[in-house]
Design a protein around this motif. Structure first.
Motif, short mmCIF file in Angstrom:
data_model
loop_
_atom_site.label_atom_id
_atom_site.label_comp_id
_atom_site.label_asym_id
_atom_site.label_seq_id
_atom_site.Cartn_x
_atom_site.Cartn_y
_atom_site.Cartn_z
N MET A 1 0.81 -1.22 0.00
CA MET A 1 0.00 0.00 0.00
C MET A 1 0.84 1.27 0.00
N THR A 2 2.16 1.10 0.00
CA THR A 2 2.99 2.30 0.10
C THR A 2 3.20 2.95 -1.26
N THR A 3 3.22 2.13 -2.33
CA THR A 3 3.44 2.72 -3.65
C THR A 3 2.13 2.89 -4.39
N ALA A 4 1.80 4.14 -4.67
CA ALA A 4 0.57 4.40 -5.42
C ALA A 4 0.87 4.28 -6.91
N PRO A 5 -0.04 3.69 -7.67
CA PRO A 5 0.18 3.61 -9.13
C PRO A 5 0.15 5.00 -9.74
N PRO A 6 0.79 5.17 -10.90
CA PRO A 6 0.98 6.50 -11.47
C PRO A 6 -0.33 7.24 -11.77
N THR A 7 -1.43 6.49 -12.03
CA THR A 7 -2.66 7.17 -12.41
C THR A 7 -3.21 8.03 -11.27
N CYS A 8 -2.81 7.76 -10.06
CA CYS A 8 -3.42 8.45 -8.93
C CYS A 8 -2.55 9.59 -8.41
N ARG A 9 -1.46 9.88 -9.11
CA ARG A 9 -0.55 10.85 -8.55
C ARG A 9 -0.97 12.28 -8.85
N THR A 10 -2.20 12.62 -8.55
CA THR A 10 -2.62 14.01 -8.71
C THR A 10 -2.87 14.58 -7.34
N ARG A 11 -2.23 15.69 -7.08
CA ARG A 11 -2.46 16.34 -5.79
C ARG A 11 -3.30 17.60 -6.07
N PRO A 12 -4.48 17.68 -5.47
CA PRO A 12 -5.30 18.87 -5.74
C PRO A 12 -4.55 20.12 -5.29
N GLY A 13 -4.35 21.07 -6.21
CA GLY A 13 -3.64 22.29 -5.86
C GLY A 13 -4.60 23.46 -5.86
N TRP A 14 -4.03 24.68 -5.89
CA TRP A 14 -4.86 25.88 -5.88
C TRP A 14 -5.71 25.98 -7.15
N GLY A 15 -5.11 25.55 -8.28
CA GLY A 15 -5.84 25.61 -9.54
C GLY A 15 -7.09 24.77 -9.49
N THR A 16 -6.95 23.56 -8.95
CA THR A 16 -8.10 22.67 -8.84
C THR A 16 -9.17 23.29 -7.94
N LEU A 17 -8.73 23.86 -6.83
CA LEU A 17 -9.66 24.47 -5.89
C LEU A 17 -10.41 25.60 -6.57
N LEU A 18 -9.64 26.42 -7.32
CA LEU A 18 -10.23 27.57 -7.99
C LEU A 18 -11.29 27.14 -9.00
N ARG A 19 -11.03 25.98 -9.65
CA ARG A 19 -11.95 25.55 -10.68
C ARG A 19 -13.15 24.79 -10.11
N THR A 20 -13.02 24.29 -8.87
CA THR A 20 -14.17 23.62 -8.27
C THR A 20 -15.02 24.62 -7.48
N LEU A 21 -14.45 25.80 -7.20
CA LEU A 21 -15.14 26.77 -6.37
C LEU A 21 -16.50 27.22 -6.93
N PRO A 22 -16.57 27.59 -8.24
CA PRO A 22 -17.87 28.03 -8.77
C PRO A 22 -18.97 27.00 -8.55
N ALA A 23 -18.65 25.72 -8.76
CA ALA A 23 -19.66 24.68 -8.59
C ALA A 23 -20.11 24.59 -7.14
N LEU A 24 -19.14 24.63 -6.21
CA LEU A 24 -19.48 24.55 -4.78
C LEU A 24 -20.37 25.72 -4.38
N LEU A 25 -19.99 26.94 -4.83
CA LEU A 25 -20.76 28.14 -4.50
C LEU A 25 -22.18 28.03 -5.02
N LEU A 26 -22.30 27.60 -6.29
CA LEU A 26 -23.61 27.53 -6.92
C LEU A 26 -24.50 26.50 -6.22
N VAL A 27 -23.91 25.36 -5.86
CA VAL A 27 -24.67 24.33 -5.17
C VAL A 27 -25.15 24.86 -3.82
N LEU A 28 -24.25 25.55 -3.10
CA LEU A 28 -24.62 26.13 -1.80
C LEU A 28 -25.76 27.13 -1.95
N LEU A 29 -25.62 28.01 -2.95
CA LEU A 29 -26.64 29.03 -3.21
C LEU A 29 -27.99 28.39 -3.48
N ALA A 30 -27.98 27.35 -4.34
CA ALA A 30 -29.23 26.72 -4.73
C ALA A 30 -29.87 26.00 -3.55
#
Lengths: 279, 340
Positions: free
Chosen positions: A1-30
């Protein structure tokens, strides 16, 4: 379990957060929308199709009900239903897909099921179930969207799970006589977090599409419920008199679909380039 | 939503083409046998789908006789109509009747007692026209946009096209349709907002087709542009493409003659999956534009809770999608060297 396969090596960064933010806001608003709504959703307060004016910033609908109030109230059920579908489909696909990758026989059955469902446009499938089960209501809608969505999602998870299953530690665990349930839950699934998160986003996009379309075809929420898709259908006749009655819910659905889709593609693992983007 | 490519038809073996120079008659035989095999496989999948749907409709509570009942109707009246519609016969018998009737064009009886095939015969060509035009527009636009983006990978054009494609692919067709009506019919007054049918039941003029076709195409263009772009990018890594680039051929020539042929199967499969979305979307778009197609029949069926009609629509759209998937199979066989 220590070695993750290459497909999963994505670490959510600021860009990801920024791009998920509109959806989160809209869902909250609705979801929060119905509380600040100034009027009752079914109370006529203006003339039918009245233009925007005092007390009704977006005018009235075909029965003179406040469009602004109905807009605020109209997203909650759409989003809740879509979320339920997305969660159910992702959870089922996670388990079935991993099992399919571990047991090729089951994988073939699921492949055939997806082949068959490919011949059925989702909109027609949902219409058929909703009409054959008139008392089903929202349950019929959710069941149809669930059944129609699972095979493709399973296929996706199975494809992502295949390299994990082939990796040494799963083979070691299999050779060690671990049970199937242990393999699925403890060995394979933890390595598919990124894929599952992206799959959830994509299934949410797909669910918003089918639930909204069902609402538009009037097999989902029934009048006098406030629902964005239903509002568009009901007020289409008065589009000349008060365009906002149609435009506002259209913009709401459009924004929801686009922002959720943006979030989903931000969450998708950026592994090897594939000819086909999973959706 | 469009779904991942699921084409699992057998890849044509190299052996089938190997003999074509020495024995000229054999490839046609091979091709014929394989074509029949594909046809049989696709037809079997369609039959399984229809059987599943029949059973599903049967297992769900409620039937056509109940659904069309009016207020105050007695149980005896409903039972009488049930007998009239043949709903009191054993399930297996009705199932056999429905399935054996399908190949002859008999789609059963609607809840109002009309043959479903008659109900669909006039609007179906109109929906096919709408869906076919939208498929054509989708093909041309996504090839152009995907190719344009692929010419400058990573550049502004690429990012703009890919971003735009991603943005529109999830939009429901009816939202696109409403926006188009507002802009092009109400504000600019360029195109008609509703479709009028002529005496033959077809749309009265071509202008009336523009907005429905565009509304239907936009989400699918988004979807297919991404597929074209990705398929071209995959194919661009092939050794023969690298050779062509090193030979100094201009990039549009490399794209058209060296990259595109290899990417065709993926593109064809993507378009084939779009067919289902186009036909499903068509019935929705037709409602907005009052287009005389299957959508109008379905809308009536929703009001009447008439599931036999919906089952008939599913059967004919399933047959159309089967045909398009078969075409995609042929493109794949042709592109990978097997002459079909």
């Amino acid at each position: 379990m220590t070695t993750a396969p290459p497909t999963c090596r994505t670490r959510p960064g600021w860009g990801t957060l920024l791009r998920t933010l509109p959806a989160l806001l809209l869902v909250l608003l609705a979801v929060a929308g119905p509380w600040p709504a100034p009027h009752a959703i079914d109370a006529p307060i203006t003339a039918p199709y009245a233009e925007a004016g005092d007390g009704a910033p977006l005018g009235g609908d075909q029965l003179g009900r406040d469009v602004w109030t109905r807009l605020l109230a109209g997203g909650r059920e759409l989003i809740a239903t879509s979320l339920v579908v997305a969660v159910l489909v992702t959870a089922t696909a996670a388990v079935l897909g991993t099992v399919a990758a571990l047991r090729p026989g089951i994988g073939r059955v699921i492949d055939r099921a997806a082949d068959v469902l490919m011949l059925l446009p989702p909109v027609l499938g949902i219409l058929l179930v909703a009409l054959s089960w008139p008392a089903g209501g929202r349950l019929a809608l959710v069941s149809a969207a669930y059944v129609l969505g699972v095979p493709y999602a399973v296929r996706l998870v199975a494809a992502a799970a295949a390299p994990v299953v082939a990796s040494g530690y799963v083979e070691a665990a299999t050779a060690g006589g671990e049970r199937l349930s242990h393999l699925v839950v403890r060995e394979v699934l933890p390595n598919l977090r990124a894929t599952l998160l992206a799959l959830f986003g994509l299934r949410f996009v797909a669910a918003v599409y089918v639930v909204a379309t069902a609402g538009f075809l009037q097999v989902g929420p029934q009048p006098p419920a406030a629902d964005w898709a239903l509002m568009i259908r009901e007020n289409a006749g008065g589009i000349l008199l008060n365009p906002w009655a149609v435009l506002a819910p259209s913009i709401a659905i459009g924004l929801l679909a686009m922002s959720v889709n943006l979030a989903a593609s931000a969450l998708a693992p950026h592994g090897g380039r594939k000819a086909v983007t999973p959706l | 939503m469009a779904e991942p490519l699921t084409d699992t038809a057998a890849q044509p073996g190299a052996g089938a083409t190997g003999g074509k120079t020495s024995v000229p008659s054999r490839p046609w035989l091979f091709a014929g046998v394989r074509l029949l095999g594909l046809l049989a496989r696709r037809s079997l999948l369609l039959a399984v789908l229809l059987a599943t749907l029949f059973v599903a409709v049967e297992l769900l509570p409620g039937d056509a006789a109940m659904a069309t009942s009016e207020r105050g109707e007695s149980a005896a009246d409903i039972a009488e109509r049930r007998a009239l519609l043949g709903l009191d016969r054993p399930v297996t018998e009705r199932f056999g009747d429905w399935m054996t009737g399908l190949p002859t064009g008999d789609l059963g009886t609607s809840a109002r007692g009309e043959p479903v095939a008659d109900l669909l015969s006039r609007p179906f060509p109109n929906t096919l026209l709408l869906g076919g035009l939208a498929l054509l527009v989708t093909l041309l636009a996504s090839l152009a946009l995907g190719g344009w983006a692929a010419l400058r990978p990573g550049g502004m054009t690429d990012r703009a096209v890919s971003g735009g494609a991603t943005a529109v692919l999830a939009l429901p067709e009816f939202v696109v349709g409403v926006a188009l009506v507002l802009v092009f019919a109400q504000w600019l007054e360029w195109l008609p907002a509703v479709t009028l049918a002529d005496s033959g039941g077809a749309p009265a003029s071509w202008q009336m087709l523009v907005l429905p076709v565009v509304a239907l195409s936009i989400p699918q263009i988004g979807w297919n542009t991404r597929i074209v772009r990705a398929a071209l990018a995959d194919e661009a890594e092939a050794p023969h493409v690298e050779t062509a680039v090193l030979d100094g051929l201009p990039s549009h020539r490399v794209l058209l003659h060296h990259v595109l042929p290899g990417a065709l199967p993926a593109i064809a499969a993507g378009l084939a999956t779009s067919t289902g979305m186009l036909l499903g979307g068509a019935v929705v778009v037709e409602t907005i534009f009052n287009y005389p197609g299957l959508g109008a029949v379905l809308a009536g069926a929703v009001t009447d809770r008439d599931s036999p009609v919906v089952a008939g629509v599913v059967a004919v759209t399933g047959a159309v999608i089967t045909g398009v998937l078969l075409l995609a199979d042929l493109v794949r066989a042709w592109a990978s060297g097997g002459r079909l």
